[in-house]
Design a protein around this motif. Structure first.
Motif, PDB file in Angstrom:
ATOM      1  N   GLY A 194     -85.453  -3.225  15.859  1.00  0.00           N
ATOM      2  CA  GLY A 194     -84.475  -3.090  16.946  1.00  0.00           C
ATOM      3  C   GLY A 194     -83.121  -2.606  16.460  1.00  0.00           C
ATOM      4  N   THR A 195     -82.929  -2.527  15.168  1.00  0.00           N
ATOM      5  CA  THR A 195     -81.646  -2.088  14.629  1.00  0.00           C
ATOM      6  C   THR A 195     -81.859  -1.592  13.202  1.00  0.00           C
ATOM      7  OG1 THR A 195     -79.381  -2.739  14.208  1.00  0.00           O
ATOM      8  CG2 THR A 195     -81.041  -4.395  13.754  1.00  0.00           C
ATOM      9  N   LEU A 231     -79.769   6.734  16.410  1.00  0.00           N
ATOM     10  CA  LEU A 231     -79.274   5.458  16.952  1.00  0.00           C
ATOM     11  C   LEU A 231     -78.676   5.649  18.344  1.00  0.00           C
ATOM     12  CD1 LEU A 231     -77.766   3.839  13.739  1.00  0.00           C
ATOM     13  CD2 LEU A 231     -79.930   3.317  14.849  1.00  0.00           C
ATOM     14  N   VAL A 232     -78.122   6.849  18.587  1.00  0.00           N
ATOM     15  CA  VAL A 232     -77.610   7.132  19.933  1.00  0.00           C
ATOM     16  C   VAL A 232     -78.779   7.357  20.898  1.00  0.00           C
ATOM     17  CG1 VAL A 232     -76.315   8.778  21.341  1.00  0.00           C
ATOM     18  CG2 VAL A 232     -75.466   8.129  19.095  1.00  0.00           C
ATOM     19  N   LEU A 233     -79.791   8.050  20.395  1.00  0.00           N
ATOM     20  CA  LEU A 233     -80.916   8.390  21.265  1.00  0.00           C
ATOM     21  C   LEU A 233     -81.789   7.193  21.611  1.00  0.00           C
ATOM     22  CD1 LEU A 233     -82.149  11.727  19.680  1.00  0.00           C
ATOM     23  CD2 LEU A 233     -81.292  11.439  21.980  1.00  0.00           C
ATOM     24  N   ARG A 234     -81.911   6.281  20.674  1.00  0.00           N
ATOM     25  CA  ARG A 234     -82.874   5.182  20.852  1.00  0.00           C
ATOM     26  C   ARG A 234     -82.413   4.225  21.946  1.00  0.00           C
ATOM     27  NH1 ARG A 234     -87.986   3.652  19.653  1.00  0.00           N
ATOM     28  NH2 ARG A 234     -87.806   5.085  17.922  1.00  0.00           N
ATOM     29  N   PRO A 235     -83.205   4.063  23.010  1.00  0.00           N
ATOM     30  CA  PRO A 235     -82.782   3.129  24.055  1.00  0.00           C
ATOM     31  C   PRO A 235     -82.838   1.699  23.558  1.00  0.00           C
ATOM     32  CG  PRO A 235     -84.917   4.108  24.584  1.00  0.00           C
ATOM     33  CD  PRO A 235     -84.510   4.631  23.260  1.00  0.00           C
ATOM     34  N   LYS A 236     -81.871   0.944  24.010  1.00  0.00           N
ATOM     35  CA  LYS A 236     -81.838  -0.467  23.596  1.00  0.00           C
ATOM     36  C   LYS A 236     -82.723  -1.262  24.538  1.00  0.00           C
ATOM     37  CE  LYS A 236     -78.497  -4.027  22.511  1.00  0.00           C
ATOM     38  NZ  LYS A 236     -77.093  -4.342  22.530  1.00  0.00           N
ATOM     39  N   ARG A 237     -83.599  -2.019  23.978  1.00  0.00           N
ATOM     40  CA  ARG A 237     -84.487  -2.831  24.809  1.00  0.00           C
ATOM     41  C   ARG A 237     -83.932  -4.242  24.911  1.00  0.00           C
ATOM     42  NH1 ARG A 237     -86.285   1.066  26.339  1.00  0.00           N
ATOM     43  NH2 ARG A 237     -87.598   2.475  25.189  1.00  0.00           N
TER      44      ARG A 237
END
Lengths: 212, 350
Positions: free
Chosen positions: B22-23, B49-55
Motif C-alpha cells: 500500500g506504500t 505513486l501519483v497514479l496509484r489509487p489509494k485504497r
C-alpha cells in the motif's frame, strides 16, 4: 497458470457445483468494480453504477461458463485465464450498456450537462481524476490539484496505446503477466511498454509544469 | 537497451511493493538501485505513486505473509474476522477438505513454553463435543501463531448480522428486531431468546467438562442456513481451580452467566455493553429499553439480571438463565403477567 483455488472452483463447476465459482467471483469483485468504475461513461454514471455492471456481468458468467469450461476441457490455446475472461465479459456488458443508454441520450445530447473535464474525454479524465486524487506523499492540497490537472492533461496527450497500458496497470491493477496475455506480447515486452508509457507521461507532465 | 531493461525491472519491483504494502519508502528503495539509475527512477516511481489509487484500509485483504507458508494448508480467502483472531477459508491437504482456519495471536507474555502450553490447552478444549459446537479438526502452532482448523459453517456470524443492521439503521439501538433479516431469515425476539438459551445450555454442559467461557461475543456464534446456532469452541478455556480459601466459594457459574448476559445485551441493543458502560460512566449499563423501546420488558429484565455487577444478583447458573429464556421464548412471562395481560386486553379489538 490456474491458481489452486481457480482449479478447484472450475473443476467443481464442471461437475455442476457452482458454489465455489460464486466465491471466486466475489474474490475478484473489487478489481472488477474498479474496472467498471473506470470505464463507465460519466454521462451515464449517474444512472448506472459499477454494481449494475457487475450484476449483469456475473449473469453472463453464469450463462456462458459452459463455453469456457468446454474450451478449458479441450485445452484450447485461445482460452483466456479465468479472471481475464470475466474481465472481457465485464467490458462487453459495459459496451452493451453504453449502446443502450447513450443511444437513448442521442436525441437530447446537446442538453446533457457536461463539465469541461468530461468533455476532455471520459476515460482519460476519469482515470486522472481518480488516480491523481490519491496521494502517498503529503504535498499539500494546492499541489495535489495542480498535479491532478497536469496528469489529466498529460494522459490526454498520450497515444491511445500508452494510455491503455497505464490504465491496465494502474487502474485495473492487472499483473504484468495478465497484461502480456491481453496484449499478446512477452512479459518483458509488457514491462517495456509500461516503462515507455510512463516515461512519456512524465515528460509531458514536466513540460506542462515548466510552461505554467 | 540494457539500461531500459534495468529501469523496467526496478519500476516493476516498486509497483509490486506498492501493490502489496500500500506504500513505498522511496528513499530506501532507491538506495538499493545503482547510482546511475537513481535520478530517473526517482521521477518514474514518483509518477507511479501519483497514479496509484489509494485504497481505503490499505492493501487488499491478502492473508498475512507468514500464513502463505503454513504447511498443509492452502489459504483461499479471508473470512469475517472471528472474535479471537483472523479467519480464512482454506483447503486442508491432509484432510482433503475445506476448513475454516482461525489464526490466533501469540498469548501475552509469550515465550516458547507459553505458546506450547496454549496449544495444549486448545487441544483439550477442542475435545468438547456438542451438537451445537463447531467441530475442531486440527490445532497447531506455526512460528508465533496458533491456528485452529474447524468445520466451515455456511452462514453468518451474529457479529456480521449486528454490524450490518447497525449500519442499516443509521446508528445503534434501533429495533433489535433487528437482528431480523439476517442471512437466515427474520429473527424475532423469541428467536433471539432461543438462540441465547441454546448458548446457555452449551455453557452449562461445558462447565461439567471443566470448561469456562473465555469472553463470549457475537463473532463466536454463527447461524447456519436453517437458523441453527453454532458456537465456536474457541469461546472456551480450561477452568482453573479457585485459589484455596477463596470466599465466597465459586465454581465460576455466575461469571459465565454474566458473559452470556453481556452477549444478550449486545444482541438486544446492537451495541457492545462495554461501549454503553463507557458512555454512561463506569459500572453502569443503560437499560436496553432506554436504547430501544421495542425490546420486551421480560427480555430486558432477564438481561439486566444476568449482567448484574454483583454475582449474587445474577441467575445462579447458565441452566437457570436458559430456563428463563425458555419461558420468554414460549411467551410465558415469568413476571409481570397481569401487566402484560392488561396491555394485551387494551390492544385487542372489542
Amino acid at each position: 497458470m490456474e491458481s489452486n483455488a481457480e482449479m478447484r472452483a472450475l473443476d467443481a463447476a464442471a461437475r455442476g457445483d457452482t458454489t465455489l465459482l460464486g466465491d471466486l467471483l466475489s474474490q475478484h469483485s473489487d478489481r472488477l468494480r474498479r474496472i467498471a468504475q473506470a470505464r463507465i461513461d460519466p454521462r451515464i454514471a449517474a444512472r448506472l453504477g459499477p454494481d449494475d455492471v457487475l450484476q449483469e456481468a456475473f449473469l453472463d458468467v453464469a450463462r456462458r461458463i459452459g463455453e469456457y469450461l468446454e474450451q478449458r476441457n479441450a485445452q484450447s490455446e485461445e482460452r483466456l485465464p479465468f479472471f481475464l475472461w470475466v474481465r472481457l465479459l465485464t467490458r462487453q456488458v459495459i459496451a452493451r450498456l453504453h449502446r443502450e443508454h447513450l443511444g437513448a441520450l442521442k436525441r437530447d445530447a446537446g442538453r446533457e450537462a457536461r463539465s469541461p473535464r468530461q468533455a476532455l474525454g471520459c476515460t482519460t479524465v476519469l482515470i486522472a481524476h481518480q488516480l491523481a486524487s490519491s496521494h502517498t506523499t503529503p504535498t499539500g492540497a494546492l499541489r495535489r490539484i495542480e498535479q491532478r490537472e497536469a496528469v489529466a492533461v498529460a494522459l490526454e496527450r498520450l497515444s491511445e496505446d500508452d494510455r491503455e497500458v497505464l490504465m491496465l496497470r494502474h487502474y485495473e491493477e492487472l499483473s504484468n503477466q495478465e497484461i502480456a496475455t491481453l496484449l499478446g506480447v512477452t512479459e518483458s515486452g509488457a514491462s517495456m511498454r509500461h516503462l515507455r508509457a510512463l516515461t512519456r507521461l512524465k515528460a509531458i507532465t514536466a513540460d506542462l509544469e515548466l510552461s505554467q | 537497451m540494457a539500461r531500459e531493461e534495468e529501469l523496467a525491472k526496478y519500476v516493476d519491483e516498486a509497483e509490486r511493493r506498492v501493490a502489496a504494502e500500500g506504500t513505498l519508502d522511496l528513499e530506501a528503495f532507491l538506495a538499493e538501485a545503482p547510482d546511475e539509475l537513481r535520478d530517473e527512477l526517482h521521477k518514474l516511481i514518483s509518477m507511479i505513486l501519483v497514479l496509484r489509487p489509494k485504497r481505503p484500509g490499505g492493501p487488499p485483504s491478502a492473508p498475512r505473509a507468514p500464513l502463505d507458508d503454513l504447511p498443509g494448508y492452502d489459504i483461499y480467502r479471508r473470512l469475517a474476522p472471528g472474535s479471537k483472531g483472523d479467519a480464512y477459508l482454506a483447503w486442508s491437504e491432509a484432510l482433503e477438505r475445506w476448513v475454516t482456519l482461525h489464526v490466533l495471536p501469540a498469548p501475552e507474555g509469550s515465550g516458547e513454553s507459553r505458546l506450547t502450553e496454549r496449544v495444549r490447552d486448545l487441544e483439550r478444549v477442542a475435545q468438547f463435543d456438542h451438537a451445537n459446537v463447531v467441530p475442531v479438526l486440527d490445532v497447531g502452532q506455526f512460528g508465533e501463531l496458533i491456528y485452529v482448523a474447524t468445520e466451515p459453517i455456511d452462514g453468518e456470524t451474529l457479529s456480521e448480522t449486528v454490524s450490518r443492521m447497525r449500519d442499516q439503521r443509521g446508528g445503534p439501538g434501533r429495533s433489535a428486531r433487528a437482528v431480523a433479516a439476517g442471512a437466515s431469515g427474520p429473527l424475532t425476539f423469541q428467536d433471539l431468546a432461543r438462540i441465547v438459551r441454546t448458548i446457555a445450555l452449551i455453557v452449562e454442559v461445558a462447565r461439567t467438562r471443566g470448561l469456562r467461557l473465555e469472553g463470549l461475543n457475537p463473532g463466536d456464534v454463527c447461524l447456519d442456513g436453517s437458523g441453527k446456532p453454532w458456537l465456536q469452541s474457541l469461546a472456551f478455556r480450561l477452568a482453573t481451580p479457585p485459589p484455596a480459601g477463596a470466599y465466597p466459594p465459586s465454581d465460576g457459574a455466575r461469571e459465565d452467566v454474566q458473559q452470556i448476559g453481556l452477549f444478550l445485551y449486545e444482541l438486544l441493543t446492537l451495541r457492545p455493553a462495554i461501549e454503553t458502560a463507557r458512555d454512561a460512566g463506569a459500572n453502569h449499563l443503560t437499560g436496553p429499553r432506554q436504547i430501544d423501546r421495542s425490546i420486551p420488558k421480560g427480555l430486558e429484565s432477564i438481561a439486566q439480571r444476568a449482567c448484574a455487577p454483583e454475582p449474587a444478583g445474577r441467575q445462579a447458573s447458565a441452566a437457570v438463565l436458559a430456563e428463563e429464556l425458555d419461558h420468554f421464548a414460549k411467551r410465558v412471562p415469568p413476571r409481570g403477567l397481569f401487566r402484560g395481560l392488561r396491555s394485551w386486553l387494551r390492544a385487542s379489538p372489542r
